[in-house]
Design a protein around this motif. Sequence first.
Motif, PDB file in Angstrom:
ATOM      1  N   GLY A 111       0.765  -1.234   0.000  1.00  0.00           N
ATOM      2  CA  GLY A 111       0.000   0.000   0.000  1.00  0.00           C
ATOM      3  C   GLY A 111       0.796   1.283   0.000  1.00  0.00           C
ATOM      4  O   GLY A 111       0.372   2.274  -0.599  1.00  0.00           O
ATOM      5  N   LYS A 112       1.933   1.335   0.693  1.00  0.00           N
ATOM      6  CA  LYS A 112       2.719   2.566   0.741  1.00  0.00           C
ATOM      7  C   LYS A 112       3.695   2.686  -0.421  1.00  0.00           C
ATOM      8  O   LYS A 112       4.442   3.665  -0.500  1.00  0.00           O
ATOM      9  CB  LYS A 112       3.487   2.647   2.068  1.00  0.00           C
ATOM     10  CG  LYS A 112       2.598   2.894   3.273  1.00  0.00           C
ATOM     11  CD  LYS A 112       3.443   3.088   4.527  1.00  0.00           C
ATOM     12  CE  LYS A 112       2.567   3.396   5.732  1.00  0.00           C
ATOM     13  NZ  LYS A 112       3.371   3.579   6.967  1.00  0.00           N
ATOM     14  N   GLY A 113       3.691   1.696  -1.310  1.00  0.00           N
ATOM     15  CA  GLY A 113       4.612   1.726  -2.443  1.00  0.00           C
ATOM     16  C   GLY A 113       5.707   0.702  -2.291  1.00  0.00           C
ATOM     17  O   GLY A 113       6.154   0.392  -1.174  1.00  0.00           O
ATOM     18  N   LEU A 114       6.152   0.155  -3.414  1.00  0.00           N
ATOM     19  CA  LEU A 114       7.269  -0.790  -3.366  1.00  0.00           C
ATOM     20  C   LEU A 114       8.488  -0.128  -2.729  1.00  0.00           C
ATOM     21  O   LEU A 114       9.206  -0.739  -1.941  1.00  0.00           O
ATOM     22  CB  LEU A 114       7.589  -1.289  -4.774  1.00  0.00           C
ATOM     23  CG  LEU A 114       6.426  -1.957  -5.518  1.00  0.00           C
ATOM     24  CD1 LEU A 114       6.844  -2.331  -6.936  1.00  0.00           C
ATOM     25  CD2 LEU A 114       5.927  -3.182  -4.755  1.00  0.00           C
ATOM     26  N   LEU A 115       8.714   1.130  -3.098  1.00  0.00           N
ATOM     27  CA  LEU A 115       9.725   1.954  -2.437  1.00  0.00           C
ATOM     28  C   LEU A 115       8.995   3.089  -1.747  1.00  0.00           C
ATOM     29  O   LEU A 115       8.315   3.890  -2.387  1.00  0.00           O
ATOM     30  CB  LEU A 115      10.733   2.515  -3.445  1.00  0.00           C
ATOM     31  CG  LEU A 115      11.725   3.543  -2.885  1.00  0.00           C
ATOM     32  CD1 LEU A 115      12.657   2.901  -1.857  1.00  0.00           C
ATOM     33  CD2 LEU A 115      12.533   4.186  -4.011  1.00  0.00           C
ATOM     34  N   HIS A 116       9.100   3.154  -0.434  1.00  0.00           N
ATOM     35  CA  HIS A 116       8.501   4.239   0.343  1.00  0.00           C
ATOM     36  C   HIS A 116       9.639   5.142   0.798  1.00  0.00           C
ATOM     37  O   HIS A 116      10.386   4.804   1.710  1.00  0.00           O
ATOM     38  CB  HIS A 116       7.743   3.677   1.548  1.00  0.00           C
ATOM     39  CG  HIS A 116       6.963   4.711   2.295  1.00  0.00           C
ATOM     40  ND1 HIS A 116       6.814   4.682   3.656  1.00  0.00           N
ATOM     41  CD2 HIS A 116       6.290   5.809   1.866  1.00  0.00           C
ATOM     42  CE1 HIS A 116       6.075   5.702   4.045  1.00  0.00           C
ATOM     43  NE2 HIS A 116       5.741   6.402   2.973  1.00  0.00           N
ATOM     44  N   ALA A 117       9.798   6.274   0.136  1.00  0.00           N
ATOM     45  CA  ALA A 117      10.892   7.200   0.424  1.00  0.00           C
ATOM     46  C   ALA A 117      10.377   8.311   1.320  1.00  0.00           C
ATOM     47  O   ALA A 117       9.715   9.242   0.864  1.00  0.00           O
ATOM     48  CB  ALA A 117      11.459   7.775  -0.868  1.00  0.00           C
TER      49      ALA A 117
END
Length: 291
Positions: free
Chosen positions: A186-192
């Motif tokens: 849900g927060k993205g494959l990469l959560h930056a």
Amino acid sequence: VSQSRYAEGFYEGSGVGGGDFVYDQYRSWEEHNGGTVIALGALNFWNGKRSGIAGYLDWTGSGKGCFVREVEFSRRSQDFGGEDALQSLVKKSFSERVELSEHRYKTGGVTVKGGASDSSGISLVGQGGATAKEEHGRTIIGAEGNQNYIIELATPLNENPDVSPPSINACIVKGITLDGENNQVGKGLLHAMSVSQSKFDEVSFRRNRGPGVYARKLEDVVMQNAQFIALGNTGASETSTGALVFGPQLNGEGNPGSYETNIFWLNNARFEWFDGGAVRLGDNGPIVTGK
């Protein structure tokens, strides 16, 4: 006293990650990294099981006497425990330039804290990502199931998700494929959360019922030769739409704050089979258009 030892594998019966070691009685335990310099104290601490690998790699102690791999400057992840140690391996990839040498890894989420002494000048390098012609030539980090992220950069130091964390600086990520495996990450494959003065090269984001990248604060960051494939909202609830989403910073009270991404270059990127816009501001915000 110098004694040579040969290990057949990192784990019993694994056949990989072994090699020739020389015992150096004067080598400080402070140099232990679990792969090329192994403190005798760490060996006594570890039970040799895969389940205990993180504690072994991150072990610290005071004393002398280490086994040193004859090829001391090995940077293959299989020499540090392979996919069973991904959380520690990613951190070691950053701080000690260990290359992810296996083809595929799986994780429920790897985090790297911002503001720590080892979070500047870090790198995560795989065998091949967006430019690899065949899947077997890629280094793939896949999701175990529905989860928040595969990699989160700059996790809040106090574990409070409502407080914006200190930044990670001078980061290099290259030759990696982050694969949601059709789960809802849900927060993205990469959560930056907060990344500055960094470069992402030949990174591929694939197959997520959510964004490939969710960026809360990027400052002076370059992303080039990237792939965004099969991403967005496929009907799953509470999932951000779009392939590359710029989100707001957090204001400390659990509410969205201001948009603080500043100076971001996206060069030579491929977008394919995405839903909700290639680039979007916020979870339900406008789709970014233009050149």
